[in-house]
Design a protein around this motif. Structure first.
Motif, PDB file in Angstrom:
ATOM      1  N   PRO A  97      -3.187  20.829  -0.616  1.00  0.00           N
ATOM      2  CA  PRO A  97      -3.380  19.618  -0.162  1.00  0.00           C
ATOM      3  C   PRO A  97      -4.696  18.745  -0.063  1.00  0.00           C
ATOM      4  O   PRO A  97      -4.529  17.632  -0.349  1.00  0.00           O
ATOM      5  N   GLY A  98      -5.623  19.422  -0.707  1.00  0.00           N
ATOM      6  CA  GLY A  98      -6.670  18.719  -1.184  1.00  0.00           C
ATOM      7  C   GLY A  98      -6.667  17.962  -2.339  1.00  0.00           C
ATOM      8  O   GLY A  98      -7.059  16.827  -2.439  1.00  0.00           O
ATOM      9  N   THR A  99      -5.961  18.566  -3.477  1.00  0.00           N
ATOM     10  CA  THR A  99      -5.377  17.831  -4.770  1.00  0.00           C
ATOM     11  C   THR A  99      -4.639  16.459  -4.134  1.00  0.00           C
ATOM     12  O   THR A  99      -4.910  15.401  -4.904  1.00  0.00           O
ATOM     13  N   VAL A 100      -3.862  16.724  -3.289  1.00  0.00           N
ATOM     14  CA  VAL A 100      -3.063  15.595  -2.908  1.00  0.00           C
ATOM     15  C   VAL A 100      -3.835  14.545  -2.322  1.00  0.00           C
ATOM     16  O   VAL A 100      -3.708  13.219  -2.374  1.00  0.00           O
ATOM     17  N   LEU A 143       0.783  -1.083  -0.017  1.00  0.00           N
ATOM     18  CA  LEU A 143      -0.050  -0.050   0.033  1.00  0.00           C
ATOM     19  C   LEU A 143       0.798   1.127  -0.107  1.00  0.00           C
ATOM     20  O   LEU A 143       0.645   2.272  -0.840  1.00  0.00           O
ATOM     21  N   ARG A 144       1.941   1.274   0.927  1.00  0.00           N
ATOM     22  CA  ARG A 144       2.893   2.188   0.774  1.00  0.00           C
ATOM     23  C   ARG A 144       3.339   2.587  -0.679  1.00  0.00           C
ATOM     24  O   ARG A 144       3.514   3.789  -0.781  1.00  0.00           O
ATOM     25  N   GLU A 145       3.929   1.613  -1.337  1.00  0.00           N
ATOM     26  CA  GLU A 145       4.415   1.808  -2.457  1.00  0.00           C
ATOM     27  C   GLU A 145       3.432   2.250  -3.696  1.00  0.00           C
ATOM     28  O   GLU A 145       3.552   3.169  -4.384  1.00  0.00           O
ATOM     29  N   GLU A 169      -7.149  13.901  -2.654  1.00  0.00           N
ATOM     30  CA  GLU A 169      -7.917  13.219  -3.742  1.00  0.00           C
ATOM     31  C   GLU A 169      -6.965  12.277  -4.339  1.00  0.00           C
ATOM     32  O   GLU A 169      -7.579  11.134  -4.504  1.00  0.00           O
ATOM     33  N   CYS A 170      -5.984  12.656  -4.798  1.00  0.00           N
ATOM     34  CA  CYS A 170      -5.171  11.569  -5.557  1.00  0.00           C
ATOM     35  C   CYS A 170      -4.735  10.348  -4.622  1.00  0.00           C
ATOM     36  O   CYS A 170      -5.012   9.155  -5.048  1.00  0.00           O
ATOM     37  N   VAL A 171      -4.539  10.594  -3.547  1.00  0.00           N
ATOM     38  CA  VAL A 171      -3.954   9.272  -2.521  1.00  0.00           C
ATOM     39  C   VAL A 171      -5.477   8.750  -2.346  1.00  0.00           C
ATOM     40  O   VAL A 171      -5.524   7.278  -2.341  1.00  0.00           O
ATOM     41  N   ASN A 172      -6.401   9.307  -2.213  1.00  0.00           N
ATOM     42  CA  ASN A 172      -7.876   8.469  -1.664  1.00  0.00           C
ATOM     43  C   ASN A 172      -8.257   7.682  -2.988  1.00  0.00           C
ATOM     44  O   ASN A 172      -9.030   6.686  -3.012  1.00  0.00           O
ATOM     45  N   ASP A 173      -7.668   7.754  -4.147  1.00  0.00           N
ATOM     46  CA  ASP A 173      -8.129   7.248  -5.405  1.00  0.00           C
ATOM     47  C   ASP A 173      -7.003   5.820  -5.510  1.00  0.00           C
ATOM     48  O   ASP A 173      -7.292   4.751  -6.187  1.00  0.00           O
ATOM     49  N   VAL A 174      -6.152   5.673  -4.638  1.00  0.00           N
ATOM     50  CA  VAL A 174      -5.205   4.415  -4.516  1.00  0.00           C
ATOM     51  C   VAL A 174      -6.206   3.352  -3.920  1.00  0.00           C
ATOM     52  O   VAL A 174      -6.586   3.427  -2.978  1.00  0.00           O
ATOM     53  N   GLU A 175      -6.300   2.117  -4.606  1.00  0.00           N
ATOM     54  CA  GLU A 175      -6.853   0.911  -4.191  1.00  0.00           C
ATOM     55  C   GLU A 175      -6.121   0.534  -2.739  1.00  0.00           C
ATOM     56  O   GLU A 175      -5.019   0.505  -2.515  1.00  0.00           O
ATOM     57  N   GLY A 176      -7.045   0.354  -1.675  1.00  0.00           N
ATOM     58  CA  GLY A 176      -6.928   0.146  -0.318  1.00  0.00           C
ATOM     59  C   GLY A 176      -7.094   1.299   0.566  1.00  0.00           C
ATOM     60  O   GLY A 176      -6.676   1.012   1.573  1.00  0.00           O
ATOM     61  N   VAL A 177      -6.902   2.558   0.131  1.00  0.00           N
ATOM     62  CA  VAL A 177      -6.843   3.639   0.822  1.00  0.00           C
ATOM     63  C   VAL A 177      -8.264   3.921   1.214  1.00  0.00           C
ATOM     64  O   VAL A 177      -9.158   4.029   0.428  1.00  0.00           O
ATOM     65  N   SER A 178      -8.625   4.009   2.443  1.00  0.00           N
ATOM     66  CA  SER A 178     -10.229   4.413   2.981  1.00  0.00           C
ATOM     67  C   SER A 178     -10.158   6.001   3.309  1.00  0.00           C
ATOM     68  O   SER A 178     -11.193   6.375   3.086  1.00  0.00           O
ATOM     69  N   ALA A 179      -9.040   6.610   3.860  1.00  0.00           N
ATOM     70  CA  ALA A 179      -9.066   7.993   4.026  1.00  0.00           C
ATOM     71  C   ALA A 179      -7.645   8.670   3.912  1.00  0.00           C
ATOM     72  O   ALA A 179      -6.742   7.756   4.439  1.00  0.00           O
ATOM     73  N   ALA A 180      -7.623   9.726   3.511  1.00  0.00           N
ATOM     74  CA  ALA A 180      -6.222  10.420   3.402  1.00  0.00           C
ATOM     75  C   ALA A 180      -6.448  11.759   4.085  1.00  0.00           C
ATOM     76  O   ALA A 180      -7.387  12.536   3.883  1.00  0.00           O
ATOM     77  N   HIS A 181      -5.217  11.975   4.581  1.00  0.00           N
ATOM     78  CA  HIS A 181      -5.209  13.323   5.117  1.00  0.00           C
ATOM     79  C   HIS A 181      -3.916  13.823   5.062  1.00  0.00           C
ATOM     80  O   HIS A 181      -2.726  13.324   5.542  1.00  0.00           O
ATOM     81  N   VAL A 182      -3.771  15.345   4.527  1.00  0.00           N
ATOM     82  CA  VAL A 182      -2.595  15.885   4.204  1.00  0.00           C
ATOM     83  C   VAL A 182      -2.566  17.003   5.134  1.00  0.00           C
ATOM     84  O   VAL A 182      -3.542  18.009   5.275  1.00  0.00           O
ATOM     85  N   GLU A 183      -1.193  17.324   5.921  1.00  0.00           N
ATOM     86  CA  GLU A 183      -1.162  18.580   6.709  1.00  0.00           C
ATOM     87  C   GLU A 183       0.134  19.372   5.935  1.00  0.00           C
ATOM     88  O   GLU A 183       1.033  18.687   5.961  1.00  0.00           O
ATOM     89  N   ALA A 204       1.396   7.198  -6.423  1.00  0.00           N
ATOM     90  CA  ALA A 204       0.289   8.038  -6.605  1.00  0.00           C
ATOM     91  C   ALA A 204       0.693   9.610  -6.617  1.00  0.00           C
ATOM     92  O   ALA A 204       0.570  10.573  -7.149  1.00  0.00           O
ATOM     93  N   LEU A 205       1.488   9.532  -5.384  1.00  0.00           N
ATOM     94  CA  LEU A 205       2.470  11.063  -5.089  1.00  0.00           C
ATOM     95  C   LEU A 205       3.083  11.337  -6.326  1.00  0.00           C
ATOM     96  O   LEU A 205       3.369  12.512  -6.465  1.00  0.00           O
ATOM     97  N   ARG A 206       3.725  10.453  -6.919  1.00  0.00           N
ATOM     98  CA  ARG A 206       4.643  10.736  -8.036  1.00  0.00           C
ATOM     99  C   ARG A 206       4.040  10.965  -9.211  1.00  0.00           C
ATOM    100  O   ARG A 206       4.369  11.602 -10.153  1.00  0.00           O
ATOM    101  N   SER A 207       2.574  11.197  -9.252  1.00  0.00           N
ATOM    102  CA  SER A 207       1.760  11.584 -10.294  1.00  0.00           C
ATOM    103  C   SER A 207       1.242  13.069  -9.956  1.00  0.00           C
ATOM    104  O   SER A 207       0.826  13.694 -10.972  1.00  0.00           O
TER     105      SER A 207
END
Length: 108
Positions: free
Chosen positions: A66-69, A10-12, A71-85, A17-20
């Motif tokens: 932060p919202g853009t990031v 999941l981390r990979e 959204e991108c991470v939330n689209d990753v399979e296996g992610v249920s919630a993403a929070h960017v600070e 996703a972050l690299r996109s």
């Protein structure tokens, strides 16, 4: 699949996703640019927490990026919630950039 392998997978996927996601002012992705200071991934719950910065505190996208990031991470399979600070300490410097980013920008 054991928990450690699931977490690593999941981390990979999150890093991919972050690299996109590209910095709006520099044509390099935010991960290789060194803008991600901390990445916490809980494979069991699917929760991802990211502490990141921007190249400058006065960056015009500070309110929306932060919202853009997220959204991108939330689209990753296996992610249920993403929070960017957004964090500003330590300040970002080019020393945080990966070798690939430095090469891409002709700085090596």
């Amino acid at each position: 699949m054991n928990t450690q392998t699931a977490s690593s997978d999941l981390r990979e996927r999150v890093i991919d996703a972050l690299r996109s996601v590209f910095d709006p002012e520099i044509p390099v992705n935010i991960y290789d640019l060194g803008l991600v200071y901390q990445l916490d991934v809980d494979a069991e719950t699917g929760h991802v927490t990211i502490h990141m910065t921007l190249t400058a505190p006065g960056c015009p996208v500070a309110q929306t990026f932060p919202g853009t990031v997220e959204e991108c991470v939330n689209d990753v399979e296996g992610v249920s919630a993403a929070h960017v600070e957004l964090v500003w300490d330590p300040p970002w410097t080019r020393e945080r950039m990966s070798e690939a980013a430095l090469l891409q920008l002709g700085m090596l």
